[in-house]
Write an enzyme that holds these catalytic residues in place. Sequence first.
Site, PDB file in Angstrom:
ATOM      1  CD  GLU A 171      -3.141  -1.048   2.050  1.00  0.00           C
ATOM      2  OE1 GLU A 171      -3.080  -0.048   3.102  1.00  0.00           O
ATOM      3  OE2 GLU A 171      -4.068  -1.732   2.292  1.00  0.00           O
ATOM      4  CD  GLU A 368      -3.605  -5.938   3.827  1.00  0.00           C
ATOM      5  OE1 GLU A 368      -4.389  -5.117   4.766  1.00  0.00           O
ATOM      6  OE2 GLU A 368      -2.478  -5.528   4.188  1.00  0.00           O
TER       7      GLU A 368
HETATM    8  C1  BGP Z   1      -4.312  -1.866   5.552  1.00  0.00           C
HETATM    9  C2  BGP Z   1      -3.008  -2.305   5.886  1.00  0.00           C
HETATM   10  C3  BGP Z   1      -2.805  -3.360   7.007  1.00  0.00           C
HETATM   11  C4  BGP Z   1      -4.327  -3.095   7.966  1.00  0.00           C
HETATM   12  C5  BGP Z   1      -5.455  -2.892   7.202  1.00  0.00           C
HETATM   13  C6  BGP Z   1      -6.615  -2.606   8.161  1.00  0.00           C
HETATM   14  O1  BGP Z   1      -4.196  -0.689   5.019  1.00  0.00           O
HETATM   15  O2  BGP Z   1      -2.122  -2.676   4.939  1.00  0.00           O
HETATM   16  O3  BGP Z   1      -1.743  -3.309   7.596  1.00  0.00           O
HETATM   17  O4  BGP Z   1      -3.774  -2.267   8.924  1.00  0.00           O
HETATM   18  O5  BGP Z   1      -5.151  -1.851   6.462  1.00  0.00           O
HETATM   19  O6  BGP Z   1      -6.452  -1.116   8.484  1.00  0.00           O
HETATM   20  P1  BGP Z   1      -6.684  -0.627   9.998  1.00  0.00           P
HETATM   21  O7  BGP Z   1      -5.981  -1.183  10.705  1.00  0.00           O
HETATM   22  O8  BGP Z   1      -6.602   0.714  10.016  1.00  0.00           O
HETATM   23  O9  BGP Z   1      -8.281  -0.994  10.107  1.00  0.00           O
END
Ligand code: BGP
Length: 469
Positions: A171, A368
Site C-alpha cells: 500500500e 487483504e
Molecule cells: C491496510 C494495511 C494493514 C491493515 C489494514 C486494516 O491498509 O495494509 O496493515 O492495518 O489496512 O487497517 P486498519 O488497521 O486501519 O483497520
Amino acid sequence: MRSLSTEISFPDNFLWGSSSAAYQIEGAHDEGGKKPSVWDCFSHEPNRTFANTNGDIAVDHYHRFEEDVELMKEMGLKAYRFSISWARIFPEGTGQINQEGVLFYDQLIDLLIDSGIEPIVTIYHWDLPQALQDRYGGWESRKIIDDFAYYASFLFDHFGDRVNHWITVNEQNVFVMQGWLFGLHPPGVKDSKRAFKVNHIVNLANAKVIDLFHSLGNKGKIGPSFAYSPAYSVDSSPESVLAMENFNVFFTDFWLDVYVRGIYPSFVRKRLTDIGISLGELPGDDVVLRRGKPDFIGINYYQSTSVTFDETEPKNWSSFSTLVKGAKKVSNPYLKKTDWNWTIDPIGLAVTLRRLESRYQLPILITENGLGAHDELTEDGCIHDQYRISYLKEHLIAINEAIADGVTVIGYCSWSFTDLLSWLNGYKKRYGFVYVDRDDESARTLERYRKDSFHWYQKVIESNGLNLI
Ligand code: BGP
C-alpha cells in the site's frame, strides 16, 4: 443488494490464505538484535496512535510463532502472507546482517512449508529502519533506492529457494499519503510537494527491485500490493460521472499505471503541473519504471468510495481528495458500514477485479480483505463473529463471480489470521480468525482462541469454496 448467483468454482490451486504484517504482530521490538523502525519511534511519541498503543509486544508472534503456525495448519490454510521486518535483518538499514533475525524468518518459513502452507512474503510493510530515516530522511532521499534493493536482494538470495510469491511494497498509496500529506503515519509530515516526490522515489525503488528479481532469474512471482477503493458516481449527473473519472484516475491509475506500464496517467500529470506540484523526475527514471513490470497485482480491498461533483477549488492541497479536480467524497446511501465507519461493499470487489482485468490483464492476488470489528470473548471461550463470516462470505462470492467472468485471481488472503495491532486504532479493532486475549491497556494473557469464523474458513478451504453457500 443484488446477490451474485454464479455456481461456486474456484481454481484447484487457489491460494486460500490469510495475512499479517511484522510490526502488527511480532512484538519483541528490541529483542534478537533488532533495532527500532520508524513505527517503533513514532508510536512512542505521545498521541500519535489510538490510546498510545504500540507494537512493543503486539500479539507476541515472535515468541509464539510455532503456536500460530499450528493453528494455521489446523485450519488448513494454503498460504500465509507476512512481512519481514527490515530492521530485524539489517538493524542499521544496510551493512551488517543480523543473523538472529534471519534465523527467525528461516524457522517461520520452514515451519510453514512443513505444515503445507505457502509463505507469501511482503518485503516492505511500512516499518522502515529508523537508522535510514535518521541518516538521510528515509524515503525522501534517492539513496533509499539502492538500500531497498540491497535488502531485497539479500531476501531473494537467502529465502528465494522457499518463497514463490513476493510483495514488494504494501500500500504505497496509503503509507506515502498518510506519512507525508496527512501527517498521520511516520514521519508525520503534511506537505503535498514532499509527498509526491517521496511517491516517485517509492515507485523507482519498487520498479528497481522487480527488475532485479527478474534479472537474477529468481523462480517465483513478484508484485506490489495496492489499496484499491473503486469510486462510484453518487448519481447519473454527467458532472458527477466526470468527477468519478477524475477520482479513479487520481486514486488508482496514478499508481497502477506506473506499476504495470511504467507511465504516469497524463490527466494526473497535467493536474499536478497546474497546481504547482512536481513529481521530482530525473532523466532516465522512465526507463527504470518501464523495466519494473510486476508478475501479478496484489490487491487490498476493504471498501468502495462515492463521489459527487464539487465546483469549489480548494485553496490548499491539505488532503488528497482536494487534489482531484471537481470531486468530493460523499456517503453512499446503499451501503452499510462497519463499526469503524468503512462501507461494506462486496460487489465493489467484483467491480475492482473487473476494472483491473480490463485495464491490465495481469493475474490478481487478493492480499487483504476483512472486517475490523469489536469482538466479545464469551465465558466459555467462544467468539461468535457471524458478522465476520457474512462479510468474508459475500466478498468470496464476489470473487467467484469475477473469476467466472474471466478475471484471473490466484488467491485470497484475508486480513488477518490472528487479531493484531491496528496502526491507528489499537487492539480493539479486531480482524482475526483467532482471538488474542489482550487489549489497549495491557498485554493480558495473550492466549489464542478460535473464533466461529475460524471453523467456517476451515470448511471453506477444505471444500475449495464449495461450502461458501
Ligand atoms: C491496510 C494495511 C494493514 C491493515 C489494514 C486494516 O491498509 O495494509 O496493515 O492495518 O489496512 O487497517 P486498519 O488497521 O486501519 O483497520
